[in-house]
Design a protein around this motif. Structure first.
Motif, mmCIF file in Angstrom:
data_model
loop_
_atom_site.group_PDB
_atom_site.id
_atom_site.type_symbol
_atom_site.label_atom_id
_atom_site.label_comp_id
_atom_site.label_asym_id
_atom_site.label_seq_id
_atom_site.Cartn_x
_atom_site.Cartn_y
_atom_site.Cartn_z
ATOM 1 N N LYS A 34 -3.452 0.645 -6.061
ATOM 2 C CA LYS A 34 -2.963 1.893 -6.664
ATOM 3 C C LYS A 34 -3.637 2.181 -8.004
ATOM 4 O O LYS A 34 -3.706 3.339 -8.423
ATOM 5 C CB LYS A 34 -1.445 1.837 -6.853
ATOM 6 C CG LYS A 34 -0.978 0.815 -7.879
ATOM 7 C CD LYS A 34 0.531 0.848 -8.029
ATOM 8 C CE LYS A 34 1.003 -0.184 -9.063
ATOM 9 N NZ LYS A 34 2.469 -0.165 -9.227
ATOM 10 N N MET A 114 -1.805 5.151 -3.686
ATOM 11 C CA MET A 114 -0.467 4.607 -3.442
ATOM 12 C C MET A 114 -0.252 4.439 -1.949
ATOM 13 O O MET A 114 -0.474 5.374 -1.171
ATOM 14 C CB MET A 114 0.598 5.542 -4.008
ATOM 15 C CG MET A 114 0.633 5.610 -5.520
ATOM 16 S SD MET A 114 1.189 4.052 -6.278
ATOM 17 C CE MET A 114 2.847 3.943 -5.634
ATOM 18 N N ARG A 116 2.105 3.686 1.414
ATOM 19 C CA ARG A 116 3.462 3.798 1.959
ATOM 20 C C ARG A 116 3.401 3.555 3.458
ATOM 21 O O ARG A 116 2.531 4.093 4.144
ATOM 22 C CB ARG A 116 4.065 5.181 1.708
ATOM 23 C CG ARG A 116 4.275 5.518 0.247
ATOM 24 C CD ARG A 116 4.883 6.919 0.082
ATOM 25 N NE ARG A 116 6.322 6.923 0.370
ATOM 26 C CZ ARG A 116 6.866 7.407 1.478
ATOM 27 N NH1 ARG A 116 6.088 7.915 2.441
ATOM 28 N NH2 ARG A 116 8.179 7.382 1.663
ATOM 29 N N THR A 126 -2.118 7.704 -0.632
ATOM 30 C CA THR A 126 -2.259 8.948 -1.387
ATOM 31 C C THR A 126 -3.084 8.679 -2.630
ATOM 32 O O THR A 126 -2.675 7.915 -3.523
ATOM 33 C CB THR A 126 -0.881 9.505 -1.784
ATOM 34 O OG1 THR A 126 -0.078 9.669 -0.610
ATOM 35 C CG2 THR A 126 -1.026 10.846 -2.488
ATOM 36 N N ARG A 147 6.753 -5.481 -11.761
ATOM 37 C CA ARG A 147 6.672 -4.674 -12.981
ATOM 38 C C ARG A 147 7.817 -5.096 -13.903
ATOM 39 O O ARG A 147 8.804 -5.692 -13.436
ATOM 40 C CB ARG A 147 6.755 -3.191 -12.660
ATOM 41 C CG ARG A 147 8.067 -2.763 -12.048
ATOM 42 C CD ARG A 147 8.136 -1.239 -11.885
ATOM 43 N NE ARG A 147 9.418 -0.825 -11.332
ATOM 44 C CZ ARG A 147 9.683 -0.736 -10.039
ATOM 45 N NH1 ARG A 147 8.736 -1.026 -9.152
ATOM 46 N NH2 ARG A 147 10.868 -0.353 -9.616
ATOM 47 N N ALA A 272 7.502 -4.766 -7.219
ATOM 48 C CA ALA A 272 7.068 -3.366 -7.128
ATOM 49 C C ALA A 272 7.019 -2.925 -5.665
ATOM 50 O O ALA A 272 6.045 -2.322 -5.215
ATOM 51 C CB ALA A 272 5.713 -3.203 -7.801
ATOM 52 N N THR A 273 8.089 -3.236 -4.932
ATOM 53 C CA THR A 273 8.113 -2.965 -3.490
ATOM 54 C C THR A 273 8.819 -1.665 -3.141
ATOM 55 O O THR A 273 8.787 -1.237 -1.991
ATOM 56 C CB THR A 273 8.817 -4.127 -2.756
ATOM 57 O OG1 THR A 273 10.106 -4.341 -3.360
ATOM 58 C CG2 THR A 273 8.004 -5.406 -2.843
ATOM 59 N N ASP A 274 9.468 -1.039 -4.127
ATOM 60 C CA ASP A 274 10.275 0.142 -3.819
ATOM 61 C C ASP A 274 9.445 1.382 -3.514
ATOM 62 O O ASP A 274 9.976 2.384 -3.027
ATOM 63 C CB ASP A 274 11.247 0.439 -4.964
ATOM 64 C CG ASP A 274 10.553 0.589 -6.309
ATOM 65 O OD1 ASP A 274 9.344 0.301 -6.389
ATOM 66 O OD2 ASP A 274 11.217 0.985 -7.285
ATOM 67 N N SER A 275 8.135 1.332 -3.785
ATOM 68 C CA SER A 275 7.297 2.513 -3.588
ATOM 69 C C SER A 275 6.564 2.513 -2.251
ATOM 70 O O SER A 275 5.847 3.473 -1.945
ATOM 71 C CB SER A 275 6.271 2.610 -4.724
ATOM 72 O OG SER A 275 5.392 1.492 -4.685
ATOM 73 N N ILE A 276 6.711 1.446 -1.444
ATOM 74 C CA ILE A 276 5.877 1.349 -0.238
ATOM 75 C C ILE A 276 6.636 1.692 1.046
ATOM 76 O O ILE A 276 6.128 1.470 2.138
ATOM 77 C CB ILE A 276 5.228 -0.056 -0.121
ATOM 78 C CG1 ILE A 276 6.296 -1.147 -0.001
ATOM 79 C CG2 ILE A 276 4.303 -0.330 -1.300
ATOM 80 C CD1 ILE A 276 5.711 -2.531 0.271
ATOM 81 N N ASN A 277 7.848 2.222 0.897
ATOM 82 C CA ASN A 277 8.635 2.665 2.062
ATOM 83 C C ASN A 277 8.779 1.545 3.098
ATOM 84 O O ASN A 277 8.466 1.700 4.279
ATOM 85 C CB ASN A 277 7.981 3.896 2.703
ATOM 86 C CG ASN A 277 8.908 4.592 3.700
ATOM 87 O OD1 ASN A 277 10.131 4.517 3.581
ATOM 88 N ND2 ASN A 277 8.324 5.250 4.686
#
Length: 480
Positions: A34, A114, A116, A126, A147, A272-277
């Motif tokens: 990212k 990023m 997902r 993205t 993070r 930082a896993t909450d952004s990868i769906n």
């Protein structure tokens, strides 16, 4: 849609090691990162920046030479944040260049953006400018790292109140600093700034810290911190952090107030896993964003998806993360692996360094193993005198019954390098006799192994099987 044998999300230690291992096995690999440059947290905000800052501080302050020239000794009189950042940026450029070369040499493709999950095998990427790409992977590794934990009631502003990622982009050195959180990261930064002669207060809600380290080593470490006037506030939770006249004020539940020019909040990190769906892939993280894996294979609950590094929690070391990445790649592509070594070293790059391998004295006591300890002080070695060392110690633990080495614990100059001798002997099931019968270079700090072993030998019950030979002046003193 592009398809690869192996998709790696994240290019930190575990991600890059896994990618290169899979490529060496002949598989097509894509690393999704990212950030604008590869390397992950380890290269850009974590391991490399903090250790580079530490080395710069020790060099510019002349900290290592103060044993000879006194506490007022300085290599550079007026040290500014720019002095720290200059070396930091040069080091980071070098690290990124090496990593990019390794990827190119092994035909590892990279993609910026990023990631997902769309489904268990498909990832949407993205890019910064908005372009969206779909890629498919037969096997996937999640190596997104962590993070800093940022509570909403802490007034982060990136100037006076910072987290551990922001501190590596420091614009001005503070005259005083409060560090909240006495974990590894908090302790490292607190002691680095203390070495700069910044007035540091370390705040921790628990009455103890670094509990996985041998307690005697921690006692020596704390003594050294207090000796250079670091304030340590343990055993009282933070009630609030507010700003007064532009300065952060930490109010403790005990009623004490800690006011400083800058505050560094280091009370934990989250995956930082909450952004990868993850839900689209059939995965779920815990309340700290960490993924559960099989420790032998690094597989998640979805068999073709692996996770490694800080995203799976303890021990969260760059060294172990690299090995986890290699294990995941080898398992994914049916490459047999030898059993992992039983013991690995833990290094804390504080000032002074701490490093440990094997069992602590507390571990040995819990297991009911009859044991004996040997201690060596660095000031007892000729190399220590040459270097002007007044502090530093090594502690070795041996089984009374078998003389097997059980653990090595070091605090002081070069601890993270010295520990590897103990690691090798420990994993090879070596005994006390190895240290007292072998010759070490003279003068070296490594002689502390012989001194500590002789100290333990002298404490063992009569009837010990080894006869302690004496091969140096320092060894002779320890054997008397």
């Amino acid at each position: 849609m592009l398809a690869y044998d192996f998709l790696v999300i994240g290019s930190g230690p575990s991600g890059r090691r896994a990618a290169i291992q899979a490529a060496k096995l002949g598989y097509s690999v894509l690393v999704i990162e990212k950030g604008r440059r590869v390397g992950g947290v380890s290269v850009h905000t974590g391991t490399i920046p903090s250790k580079t800052m530490r080395e710069t501080v020790l060099n510019l302050t002349g900290y290592r030479e103060r044993g000879f020239y006194g506490r007022a000794y300085r290599v550079k009189k007026d040290i500014a944040a720019e002095d720290l950042m200059a070396r930091l940026h040069k080091t980071l450029d070098h690290e990124v260049d090496i990593l990019e070369h390794q990827f190119a040499r092994n035909s590892v493709r990279t993609m910026e953006g990023m990631a997902r999950f769309v489904d268990p095998h498909t990832v949407e990427v993205t890019a910064e400018h908005g372009e969206v790409s779909l890629v498919r992977g037969e096997k996937i590794l999640i190596a997104v790292g962590t993070r800093p934990y940022r509570p909403k009631d802490v007034p982060f502003d990136g100037v006076s109140v910072l987290d551990s990622d922001e501190i590596v982009e420091l614009k001005k050195l503070p005259r005083s600093l409060t560090v909240v959180g006495a974990g590894v990261i908090g302790v490292e930064y607190a002691t680095i700034f203390s070495a700069l002669d910044v007035a540091v207060t370390l705040v921790e809600s628990r009455s103890t810290f670094l509990d996985f380290i041998d307690h005697e080593i921690i006692e020596d470490f704390v003594h050294q911190l207090r000796d250079r006037n670091m304030a340590i506030r343990f055993g009282s939770k933070v009630a609030s952090i507010t700003m007064e006249d532009g300065w952060p004020v930490t109010v403790l539940e005990s009623g004490r107030r800690v006011r400083s020019q800058m505050l560094l909040y280091c009370a934990g990190r989250v995956g930082a896993t909450d952004s990868i769906n993850m839900e689209a892939a059939g995965l779920k993280a815990d309340d700290r964003g960490r993924l559960l894996v099989n420790p032998q294979t690094l597989q998640t609950e979805v068999p073709h998806i692996y996770a490694a590094g800080d995203a799976i929690g303890f021990p969260s070391l760059a060294s172990t993360s690299m090995e986890q990445g290699r294990i995941a790649a080898c398992h994914a592509f049916h490459m047999p692996l030898p059993p992992a070594p039983e013991f690995f070293p833990y290094g804390i790059y504080a000032v002074p360094e701490i490093s440990t391998v094997g069992m602590s004295e507390e571990d040995v006591q819990r297991r009911g193993i009859p044991y004996e300890c040997g201690i060596a002080r660095f000031r007892e070695t000729s190399r220590g005198h040459i270097m002007g060392l007044e502090t530093g110690m090594m502690k070795m633990i041996f089984s009374i019954r078998t003389h097997r080495l059980l653990g090595v614990h070091i605090v002081g100059e070069g601890a993270t390098e010295l520990i590897h001798i103990g690691q090798a002997v420990l994993n090879l099931k070596g005994k006390l006799e190895y240290f007292i019968e072998n010759t070490f270079n003279y003068p070296t700090l490594a002689e502390a192994y012989k001194i500590a072993a002789l100290d333990a030998y002298n404490r063992l019950a009569k009837g010990a099987t080894a006869v302690a030979p004496v091969s140096s002046e320092t060894g002779a003193k320890a054997a008397e």
